[in-house]
Scaffold this active site. Sequence first.
Site, PDB file in Angstrom:
ATOM      1  CD  GLU A   1      -1.520   3.492  -6.040  1.00  0.00           C
ATOM      2  OE1 GLU A   1      -0.865   3.135  -7.032  1.00  0.00           O
ATOM      3  OE2 GLU A   1      -1.082   4.235  -5.162  1.00  0.00           O
TER       4      GLU A   1
ATOM      5  CB  THR B   1      -5.658 -11.006  -8.759  1.00  0.00           C
ATOM      6  OG1 THR B   1      -5.254 -10.883 -10.121  1.00  0.00           O
ATOM      7  CG2 THR B   1      -5.292 -12.390  -8.241  1.00  0.00           C
TER       8      THR B   1
ATOM      9  N   GLY C   1       0.392  -9.240  -2.666  1.00  0.00           N
ATOM     10  CA  GLY C   1      -0.988  -9.672  -2.537  1.00  0.00           C
ATOM     11  C   GLY C   1      -1.861  -9.191  -3.666  1.00  0.00           C
TER      12      GLY C   1
ATOM     13  N   GLY D   1       2.659  -2.046 -11.752  1.00  0.00           N
ATOM     14  CA  GLY D   1       3.243  -3.387 -11.788  1.00  0.00           C
ATOM     15  C   GLY D   1       2.886  -4.156 -13.047  1.00  0.00           C
TER      16      GLY D   1
ATOM     17  CG  PHE E   1      -1.688  -1.309   1.370  1.00  0.00           C
ATOM     18  CD1 PHE E   1      -2.486  -1.831   0.359  1.00  0.00           C
ATOM     19  CD2 PHE E   1      -1.537  -2.033   2.536  1.00  0.00           C
ATOM     20  CE1 PHE E   1      -3.130  -3.046   0.513  1.00  0.00           C
ATOM     21  CE2 PHE E   1      -2.184  -3.258   2.698  1.00  0.00           C
ATOM     22  CZ  PHE E   1      -2.982  -3.770   1.695  1.00  0.00           C
TER      23      PHE E   1
ATOM     24  CE  LYS F   1      -6.913   2.773 -19.481  1.00  0.00           C
ATOM     25  NZ  LYS F   1      -7.623   4.041 -19.834  1.00  0.00           N
TER      26      LYS F   1
HETATM   27 MO1  MOS Z   1       1.393   2.711  -3.825  1.00  0.00          MO
HETATM   28  S1  MOS Z   1       0.665   4.143  -2.527  1.00  0.00           S
HETATM   29  O1  MOS Z   1       2.031   3.684  -5.025  1.00  0.00           O
HETATM   30  O2  MOS Z   1       2.302   1.466  -3.230  1.00  0.00           O
END
Ligand code: MOS
Length: 732
Positions: A699, A628, A468, A510, A240, A695
């Site tokens: 978040e 996921t 995760g 990621g 996070f 994309k």
């Molecule tokens: Mo996130 S707040 O860019 O791990």
Amino acid sequence: MSDMPFPDVQRIDAYHKVRGAILFGADNVRPDMLHASLAVAAIGKGRIVNLDVRAAGAVSGVRLILTHEHLGHVKSAGFLMAGGYSFQGLQPMLSPDIAYRGQPIALVVADGLETAIEAAALIQATYSTEPISATLDAPGTETVNQADTPLKERFPEIVAGDADKAFAQAPVKIDARFTTAPQHHNPIELIATIAEWKDGKLIVHEGTQNAEAVRHGLVAALGLTPDRVEVISPFVGGGFGQKYAMQMQTVLVAVAALRLARPVKLVVPRAQIFHDASFRPAIRHRVRLGADRSGNMLAAIHEVDAQTSRYDLFPAQYAALSSRLYGIKNFRGRERFVRTDVQTPGYMRAPFEHAACYALECCVDELAYSLGRDPVALRLSNDTVTDAISKLPLSSRHLGECLRRGAERFGWSKRTMAPQSMRAHDGSFIGWGVAIGAYPCFIAPAVARLRVTVEGGVFISIGGHEMGQGLRTALAAAVSRKLGVPAADVVAVIGDTRGAPQHMTAGSWGTASAIPTANAAADAMLNALARLIAGGAGGRTPAQVLKAAGRASLEVQIQAKAPGQPDEVYGRIAAGQLSFAGPVYPEFVTFSYSAHFVEVRVEPTTARVRIPRVVSVVDCGRVISPRTAGSQVRGGVVWGIGAALRETSEVDPRYGGFLNADLAEYVVPVNADIGSIEVEFIDKPDFEFNSAGVKGLGEVSMVGVAPAIANAVYHATGRRLRNLPIRIEQLL
Ligand code: MOS
């Protein structure tokens, strides 16, 4: 094939996870391992005058006590956002100065954990104290305009047109101030380090989103060479943003392990994490939004004051979101820092976007009401295909579709506009609220090494961290589809500096960073396999090809970077330096989008707010791993509910620090707070952004949830609440 939706595959590590078979950082126990505990400062600011460690040292089983008197050779690895590697520039215990309550003053190492804790509690410090400024409004804070600092090169003030003039002339004006509370990430996995020296090498097990920064941070702090440090973090129990850089304890534990020539483990207790890791800073906003009478947004001015520490400027990018959510032609952002006596804040899920979107999207709802326009229709009529700031085209924006799909699924057409106009059978007021979210799409450069073996093994080593969110599952889904092998056979070596360079995994980049590169590596592998046998590989699996060719294994390596990036980024990722790009690329701008529809029920006597249902529709490009991905969105919605109704880190202005530093008093939503969360994806690939069409997702799922809730509370009660979290006492 690449334009076909991905099938739903199960989480690749689920079976091992539920059996407890996965080793997180602190699970890597050693038979001869020692345990550490920290003693922390009990003042808000000042200096250690005397540190009496005699009683602690006399506890049987204590092996070592480190204080600022023993660490003269250690250097701060520097703040990651200022070119260093740590979550803040201040490395505790290098001097007797105390910058904030809870700052570590000693590390005790003992045979057993209980001994270490007991001894740390016996350390007696005497201090000289100084006045503190713990909150944004406290006397003694210092306010700095970001545009007056060197940060302006990387984070320029966002200005388009003449917002002040356009706002002054706008026939309809909204002018509102908001606050958002400081908050702390509370992943289930605590911050922890196991450090071990073997044959002159330092091996660190630590849950992190940035293994390469931990490695190079240790190199910088201890004066080592990179070949002498390995950081291993295959699984992270929640990141996070909290674990985006080297933590304060890593160096201390490494020094203790070296002095004692034994492995040392430190798990930082939750109460200490509130003071010794980053957090979401307290923020004040003022938003001015001007429109014409038909609802065209003409001008917006977003001014932000965000808390930072005395010694670091945590870069602010709030206006980067509010300026681009719509196609508003006249925009002015101003971002200031307020220096307080606290550790340096950092990135916490949707770090700027959540708060910025809350402020703007509440104003958009106010605008809809002042015009008598439906809030969905108003948003649709301000949609855009062009980036409002750079004027570049958006590579994709399916926000309108998110709004239309969400409205249909939620049943929005049955909503009556007036506040307090919808009641439930039990007398509760029903409020229906909507808000949109956006999140910039970044890409980090990546190196992928793909190896197949004659036994059927498929190994991909690539920059990325599994916290995760499902990166391993996405990698397995992509590579297995390309190579025609079962997803369960694909082993991803990630979060490990012994493999490919590990760029930080954060900012929802990621998948967009790893998957196109993994796809390219798989394509290169297919070509290499085809060349192994005359007539090509045909329909054979990689293992069958290797067998036919008499080869034990085959490896390919591919590297890829964001559009417009120079080749030197590959050197930067290997050196643990930030190298991501976006959302503005040479020829386009890319964001992910969300639309959230929320129902609240407000009980009229107690003002208790419940959220029985949420519908969220997300445009994140191609969905690689539907299962996921759905979890990511539900998690983001829960975060939004927490931000809107629960989470705040309480500050005592007299003493500093954070008071509710545990999970009993730092209130997060629990299962009983969560009703139905329906998730839908537009699932349209963005092939202009990258070859996989993905994309970003994590978040954007949270962005817009809090304003949708605040707008629903307004619809239920007629009350505009502009301070998060919304508390019952504000509603009574
Ligand atoms: Mo996130 S707040 O860019 O791990």
